[in-house]
Structures are given as C-alpha cells and as structure tokens.
Design a protein around this motif. Sequence first.
Motif, PDB file in Angstrom:
ATOM      1  N   LYS A  97       1.103 -14.371  -3.547  1.00  0.00           N
ATOM      2  CA  LYS A  97       0.909 -13.398  -4.627  1.00  0.00           C
ATOM      3  C   LYS A  97       0.044 -12.233  -4.167  1.00  0.00           C
ATOM      4  CE  LYS A  97       1.132 -17.214  -7.919  1.00  0.00           C
ATOM      5  NZ  LYS A  97       0.383 -18.044  -8.885  1.00  0.00           N
ATOM      6  N   GLN A  98      -0.880 -12.515  -3.287  1.00  0.00           N
ATOM      7  CA  GLN A  98      -1.795 -11.455  -2.830  1.00  0.00           C
ATOM      8  C   GLN A  98      -1.083 -10.376  -2.025  1.00  0.00           C
ATOM      9  OE1 GLN A  98      -4.533 -13.993  -0.765  1.00  0.00           O
ATOM     10  NE2 GLN A  98      -5.344 -14.858  -2.680  1.00  0.00           N
ATOM     11  N   GLN A  99       0.072 -10.691  -1.457  1.00  0.00           N
ATOM     12  CA  GLN A  99       0.788  -9.721  -0.641  1.00  0.00           C
ATOM     13  C   GLN A  99       1.175  -8.463  -1.428  1.00  0.00           C
ATOM     14  OE1 GLN A  99       1.237 -10.129   2.766  1.00  0.00           O
ATOM     15  NE2 GLN A  99      -0.167 -11.819   2.307  1.00  0.00           N
ATOM     16  N   ILE A 100       1.345  -8.611  -2.754  1.00  0.00           N
ATOM     17  CA  ILE A 100       1.779  -7.466  -3.555  1.00  0.00           C
ATOM     18  C   ILE A 100       0.743  -6.350  -3.542  1.00  0.00           C
ATOM     19  CG2 ILE A 100       0.838  -8.265  -5.766  1.00  0.00           C
ATOM     20  CD1 ILE A 100       4.178  -6.412  -5.162  1.00  0.00           C
ATOM     21  N   VAL A 101      -0.528  -6.714  -3.462  1.00  0.00           N
ATOM     22  CA  VAL A 101      -1.587  -5.699  -3.436  1.00  0.00           C
ATOM     23  C   VAL A 101      -1.415  -4.803  -2.214  1.00  0.00           C
ATOM     24  CG1 VAL A 101      -4.070  -5.309  -3.268  1.00  0.00           C
ATOM     25  CG2 VAL A 101      -3.180  -7.159  -4.727  1.00  0.00           C
ATOM     26  N   GLN A 102      -1.190  -5.432  -1.071  1.00  0.00           N
ATOM     27  CA  GLN A 102      -0.978  -4.682   0.169  1.00  0.00           C
ATOM     28  C   GLN A 102       0.271  -3.802   0.066  1.00  0.00           C
ATOM     29  OE1 GLN A 102      -3.098  -4.803   2.683  1.00  0.00           O
ATOM     30  NE2 GLN A 102      -1.986  -3.459   4.096  1.00  0.00           N
ATOM     31  N   GLU A 103       1.344  -4.338  -0.525  1.00  0.00           N
ATOM     32  CA  GLU A 103       2.597  -3.593  -0.628  1.00  0.00           C
ATOM     33  C   GLU A 103       2.439  -2.353  -1.512  1.00  0.00           C
ATOM     34  OE1 GLU A 103       5.682  -6.287  -1.828  1.00  0.00           O
ATOM     35  OE2 GLU A 103       5.221  -7.701  -0.228  1.00  0.00           O
ATOM     36  N   VAL A 104       1.715  -2.503  -2.616  1.00  0.00           N
ATOM     37  CA  VAL A 104       1.501  -1.357  -3.515  1.00  0.00           C
ATOM     38  C   VAL A 104       0.664  -0.295  -2.824  1.00  0.00           C
ATOM     39  CG1 VAL A 104       0.456  -0.593  -5.669  1.00  0.00           C
ATOM     40  CG2 VAL A 104       1.736  -2.741  -5.613  1.00  0.00           C
ATOM     41  N   LEU A 105      -0.417  -0.713  -2.184  1.00  0.00           N
ATOM     42  CA  LEU A 105      -1.307   0.250  -1.539  1.00  0.00           C
ATOM     43  C   LEU A 105      -0.603   0.989  -0.397  1.00  0.00           C
ATOM     44  CD1 LEU A 105      -4.675  -1.723  -1.485  1.00  0.00           C
ATOM     45  CD2 LEU A 105      -3.946   0.053  -3.084  1.00  0.00           C
ATOM     46  N   GLU A 106       0.265   0.292   0.321  1.00  0.00           N
ATOM     47  CA  GLU A 106       0.986   0.929   1.420  1.00  0.00           C
ATOM     48  C   GLU A 106       2.030   1.920   0.899  1.00  0.00           C
ATOM     49  OE1 GLU A 106       2.641  -2.160   3.788  1.00  0.00           O
ATOM     50  OE2 GLU A 106       0.739  -2.659   4.794  1.00  0.00           O
ATOM     51  N   ALA A 107       2.711   1.563  -0.183  1.00  0.00           N
ATOM     52  CA  ALA A 107       3.795   2.418  -0.702  1.00  0.00           C
ATOM     53  C   ALA A 107       3.263   3.581  -1.532  1.00  0.00           C
ATOM     54  CB  ALA A 107       4.768   1.576  -1.529  1.00  0.00           C
ATOM     55  N   GLY A 108       2.168   3.373  -2.258  1.00  0.00           N
ATOM     56  CA  GLY A 108       1.602   4.433  -3.077  1.00  0.00           C
ATOM     57  C   GLY A 108       2.565   4.920  -4.145  1.00  0.00           C
ATOM     58  N   ASP A 109       2.781   6.228  -4.217  1.00  0.00           N
ATOM     59  CA  ASP A 109       3.670   6.800  -5.235  1.00  0.00           C
ATOM     60  C   ASP A 109       5.105   6.309  -5.083  1.00  0.00           C
ATOM     61  OD1 ASP A 109       1.520   8.191  -6.203  1.00  0.00           O
ATOM     62  OD2 ASP A 109       2.118  10.131  -5.372  1.00  0.00           O
ATOM     63  N   ALA A 110       5.460   5.835  -3.901  1.00  0.00           N
ATOM     64  CA  ALA A 110       6.833   5.386  -3.655  1.00  0.00           C
ATOM     65  C   ALA A 110       7.051   3.923  -4.019  1.00  0.00           C
ATOM     66  CB  ALA A 110       7.202   5.602  -2.185  1.00  0.00           C
ATOM     67  N   LYS A 536      -7.236  -1.006  -7.618  1.00  0.00           N
ATOM     68  CA  LYS A 536      -6.641   0.235  -7.118  1.00  0.00           C
ATOM     69  C   LYS A 536      -5.118   0.131  -7.149  1.00  0.00           C
ATOM     70  CE  LYS A 536      -5.661   4.054  -5.006  1.00  0.00           C
ATOM     71  NZ  LYS A 536      -5.533   5.293  -5.812  1.00  0.00           N
ATOM     72  N   SER A 537      -4.575  -1.003  -6.763  1.00  0.00           N
ATOM     73  CA  SER A 537      -3.117  -1.169  -6.804  1.00  0.00           C
ATOM     74  C   SER A 537      -2.615  -1.153  -8.250  1.00  0.00           C
ATOM     75  CB  SER A 537      -2.690  -2.464  -6.104  1.00  0.00           C
ATOM     76  OG  SER A 537      -3.214  -3.609  -6.755  1.00  0.00           O
ATOM     77  N   THR A 538      -3.422  -1.680  -9.162  1.00  0.00           N
ATOM     78  CA  THR A 538      -3.052  -1.645 -10.581  1.00  0.00           C
ATOM     79  C   THR A 538      -3.019  -0.203 -11.086  1.00  0.00           C
ATOM     80  OG1 THR A 538      -4.072  -3.817 -10.914  1.00  0.00           O
ATOM     81  CG2 THR A 538      -3.650  -2.486 -12.882  1.00  0.00           C
ATOM     82  N   ALA A 539      -4.014   0.575 -10.697  1.00  0.00           N
ATOM     83  CA  ALA A 539      -4.036   1.987 -11.075  1.00  0.00           C
ATOM     84  C   ALA A 539      -2.819   2.713 -10.523  1.00  0.00           C
ATOM     85  CB  ALA A 539      -5.320   2.658 -10.574  1.00  0.00           C
ATOM     86  N   GLN A 540      -2.424   2.362  -9.309  1.00  0.00           N
ATOM     87  CA  GLN A 540      -1.253   3.022  -8.695  1.00  0.00           C
ATOM     88  C   GLN A 540       0.010   2.738  -9.493  1.00  0.00           C
ATOM     89  OE1 GLN A 540      -1.120   5.012  -5.521  1.00  0.00           O
ATOM     90  NE2 GLN A 540       0.619   5.538  -6.818  1.00  0.00           N
ATOM     91  N   VAL A 541       0.200   1.503  -9.918  1.00  0.00           N
ATOM     92  CA  VAL A 541       1.404   1.150 -10.674  1.00  0.00           C
ATOM     93  C   VAL A 541       1.360   1.783 -12.067  1.00  0.00           C
ATOM     94  CG1 VAL A 541       2.757  -0.748 -11.634  1.00  0.00           C
ATOM     95  CG2 VAL A 541       1.784  -0.946  -9.340  1.00  0.00           C
ATOM     96  N   LEU A 542       0.189   1.815 -12.690  1.00  0.00           N
ATOM     97  CA  LEU A 542       0.071   2.513 -13.970  1.00  0.00           C
ATOM     98  C   LEU A 542       0.440   3.987 -13.805  1.00  0.00           C
ATOM     99  CD1 LEU A 542      -3.282   1.006 -15.304  1.00  0.00           C
ATOM    100  CD2 LEU A 542      -1.033   0.739 -16.387  1.00  0.00           C
ATOM    101  N   HIS A 543      -0.058   4.592 -12.745  1.00  0.00           N
ATOM    102  CA  HIS A 543       0.238   6.000 -12.453  1.00  0.00           C
ATOM    103  C   HIS A 543       1.739   6.199 -12.257  1.00  0.00           C
ATOM    104  CE1 HIS A 543       1.042   9.283  -9.594  1.00  0.00           C
ATOM    105  NE2 HIS A 543       0.065   9.919 -10.203  1.00  0.00           N
ATOM    106  N   ASN A 544       2.357   5.337 -11.458  1.00  0.00           N
ATOM    107  CA  ASN A 544       3.786   5.471 -11.176  1.00  0.00           C
ATOM    108  C   ASN A 544       4.622   5.325 -12.442  1.00  0.00           C
ATOM    109  OD1 ASN A 544       2.821   5.601  -8.584  1.00  0.00           O
ATOM    110  ND2 ASN A 544       4.000   3.862  -7.802  1.00  0.00           N
TER     111      ASN A 544
END
Length: 557
Positions: A97-110, A536-544
């Motif tokens: 489950k923790q891998q998703i944090v890394q995936e979100v941070l790496e992809a960012g807006d994408a 931070k990854s949560t903020a990114q998904v909210l932003h997206n």
Amino acid sequence: MLKIKQELLAGLAQALDQLSPGAGDKAAFESPKVAAHGDYAITAAMQLAKPLKLNPRQVGESLKAALLALPVYQRWVADIDIAGPGFINIRLTPAAKQQIVQEVLEAGDAFGVQPSNGQRLMVEFVSANPTGPLHVGHGRQAALGDAICSLYSTQGWDVHREFYYNDAGVQIGTLATSTQLRAKGFKPGDAGWPEAAYNGDYIQDIANDFLAKKTVHADDREFTASGDANDLDSIRQFAVAYLRHEQDLDLQAFQVKFDHYYLESSLYTSGRVDTTVNRLVANGKTYEQDGALWLKSTDYGDDKDRVMRKGDGTYTYFVPDVAYHIAKWERGFTKVINIQGTDHHGTIARVRAGLQAADVGIPLGYPDYVLHTMVRVVRNGEEVKISKRAGSYVTLRDLIEWTSKDAVRFFLLSRKPDTEYTFDVDLAVQKNNDNPVYYVQYAHARICSVLTAWGGDVATLAGVDLSPLDTPAAQALMLLLAKYPAMLTAAAEGFAPHDVTFYLRELAAAYHSYYDAERILVDDEVVKRARLALVKSTAQVLHNGLAVLGVSAPQKM
C-alpha cells in the motif's frame, strides 16, 4: 501500488489459466463491499464452479493455493481468505500500500493521466443562441462539458471543445426587432410591443450602443454599428456580435474556453445541408408525402418517420444537425459527445437515423449525448427566478457574483446531469464542512499549512522511508489514493464528473480523519517525513481532481 496491482492481476490470470485454460482473460479484482474484508476481492471461483463441475469453495481453495505459490503474491499479499460461497478476499501488506505514495509523488500532475491513444474527441456544449446572457442552465452545461473534456484528456484523448450557435432564424429575427424597437424609443408594456419580444434590460443596452455606432469584439467576430435605427440588418449583426461578446464574458468568468465556434448558417452557405439531403434522397431513404420530404427514420429505430423539408421549402431543425455531424466525422472526430438539455431528447433518434441513412461510415450510436436538467436557484430560503438584467431568468454571472466560480462549478457537477438540482446560494458561501467545495478545498489548504510549518523541501519527500505508514488510518488513506486513476477512467466512460466530486469529498474526509488520528510534525524524523510524504501525495491527488473539475486548490483558506 498500481504497478503491484497489475503484477497481481497478471498472476491471477496465470493461476486461472492453470485451473481452466482461457479463464485468465477475465482476471479482475473487485472492491470488497465491506472494507474490513480485504483490499481486493475475486469472484472467479463462483464463475468457474459450473464449467469445472466443482463446489465454488473447492475452486476457491485451488485458486488460493495457486496464487500463494506465486512469488509476487508471496511478496505483496499478507493474507488470502475465502468467504461465503467462494469469495476470495486479498489483504495487501503495508509495504504494498505504501508504494502508492511514491507513485503519486513521482507522477505529480500527471498522476492518473493515461498515454495518448491517438484518437480525437469533440465535445459540443453550451451552444447557446446569441439572444441573451447565459443562464444557470447554460452554466450547468458549461461545467459538465468542460469537466468531461478534462476527464477524457486524462484518458489519452485529443480533445476539442466546440460551441455551435444559430446565427440566423426566428430567434435572431426576434432579437433584431426587439433591439430596433428599443432604438426607436419603445419599451416592454407599450402598445404594440410584441408578445414574443425580448424584455431584458440588456436589449436597451444593445440599442444604446448601436445608436452610438460602437464596435463590438467577440471571440469569433467583430462588427461596427451603423447607428441607423431603420437598418435592421445592421441591428441584427450588431446584436449578435454584442451578445456573443456578453457570452464570452460569461464564459471567461467561468474560465471556460472553446477551440472553435461553428455557425449554423455555414452549413447552408457551404452547401452541406443540400449535399446531405441529396445523399439521403439518392440512398432511397426519403419519400414525398403531403407536399413534404420525409426521412425513413423508422428504418433506424425511430418511433415514426420525420419531416425533413416542409411544404414551404424550409428544413426542419434536425436536418442541419445531420449535416453538422457528418462534418464532425469528416473532420476526424471518431468520438463526439453533445451536452444538451433534456428538452433535446427527441432529436437523438432522428439525428442518429439521418447519419446511418447517409451511409458515410459513421458507426451506430454516434454521437453520444449527455442530457441535463435545468437548475433551481434558492437564496435566503426562496427560489430566485428573475434577473433584472436578463428579464426572465438568473444568469450564470449572477450566480458567480453571488458565490464564486469554484462553488458554481463544484455544485453544478455534484449530481448526475439528468437529476434535478437546486443550487443553494447560502450554502455555497458558507465556510464550514456543510459546504462540499469548501470541505475539499480546506483539506488541500490544511495540508499546505502543514508543509509550510515543516518548512522543508517537498522534493526530498519522494525518496523517504515509508515503512512507518502502517497504521489503519494511513493505510485507509493510501488505498483511497490508489483508487483515483480507476475512478477517472470510470467517470470518463460514464460521462460522470459527479463521480469526481464524490471521490474528492471521500478523500478529504479520509485526510481529515487521518489528521485527527495522527500528529504529522512529530519529533521522530523518519516517522515525520513518511507522514509528510503521505499528506503531500494526498494534496497532489486533491489538486489533480479539482483541476479536472476546473476548481482551484487553494494553499490557504
């Protein structure tokens, strides 16, 4: 986690093929109805029981054993449980489950965005006749169209936004005569004022500017008034340009942009309408009766044949629509979505029938339609029906000025398009958890304030040790983050931007719960940085997600 899911699906397909050759083609995970039962559910055992002539639980046991023998399941799966008649529930390890944090941070807006599929999509929406300001119904259509465009962009489509409008016809004639009467000093209520005339104050504004010989600029046209109150053609052209400019201002306030404005008149001047009618006649899909030309639309599922050309030689309104959609197809748009009010329901069958009868290679079901209902506006507990400026309805700009662009967009997208909606102005301006857009935006702002208080470089969070994220609150939040890409895909396929609003509200609630359960800026540096990476990854998904809706993600509230 998304990569891990694909690896686990591949493993499931392999195990199913071992049990029944070819069964792997249907490998799929479902979400358990009860979150406590697991992270993924498999129903294949019940589906294979009959062809294998075994009890579903026996099949489940065999499938469980095959899965546990695979290295990918040994690495990322904590437990496999068989429940009920043969449901297989899978629980992932915290590390998975923790891998998703890394995936979100790496992809960012994408994050959630799919690669290009090489296909072109046109979404036609708003398409309001230039006879007055945009009303709240147009606002709902603008929000829907723009969000659906954004959704399909995330799925790899080359998206084109188009606005089609009638720049001729009866309504434009009424607009011209209404403006001419105002220019000559007449007003609503005077003897001889036509019942069908437009009565809003904006008509007087047009007349005043026409008499002053002003020049108006719209996105698709420019015109200078002659100032002669007897020059009806100049009045017509000036009024259309004036109101196109007004509608541009409405759309700018709503932050909606179009790639192209398509004129109905061009379908006639270019010969497209005549060419289409001649094609239908040549294909044997029409007949003459009672002095009119009819389309054999019942051959294509319509409830009755439809008149194409009336006895006076004029065409019924669906004929130019058929010509327009042939033009869309010829322009390379393999998929077309039309956003329209529910009052346009009757046009669907006849337009599709005309396109099939034309036999130009257009597939069945083209174009797609999304129909929406009108919007009631309530303010101070009472329904608001009239705008002084428009004369008979609440304008989109009224609603934006009373609340905000973000509130209007989020609220108008928060229900299925075909359901009745009441826009509560008082709720839209509240700054509390009852206001859904505030609730979501506040979650994003709250995370930003935490990151600001930390004061570190957020870019360094991409490589932190995530092992401390093993608590129930953290894992629940990570599982929800992992659902975002699939949610986008389903929302696009279902023309359902309301699904995005539901998801964002659920994600905001999960973050608020996490924030209340665990302090983020703790002394332990490893734990702190792991929790910062998660938020931070949560903020990114909210932003997206908010970006898909055309809603801002503020850093402070």
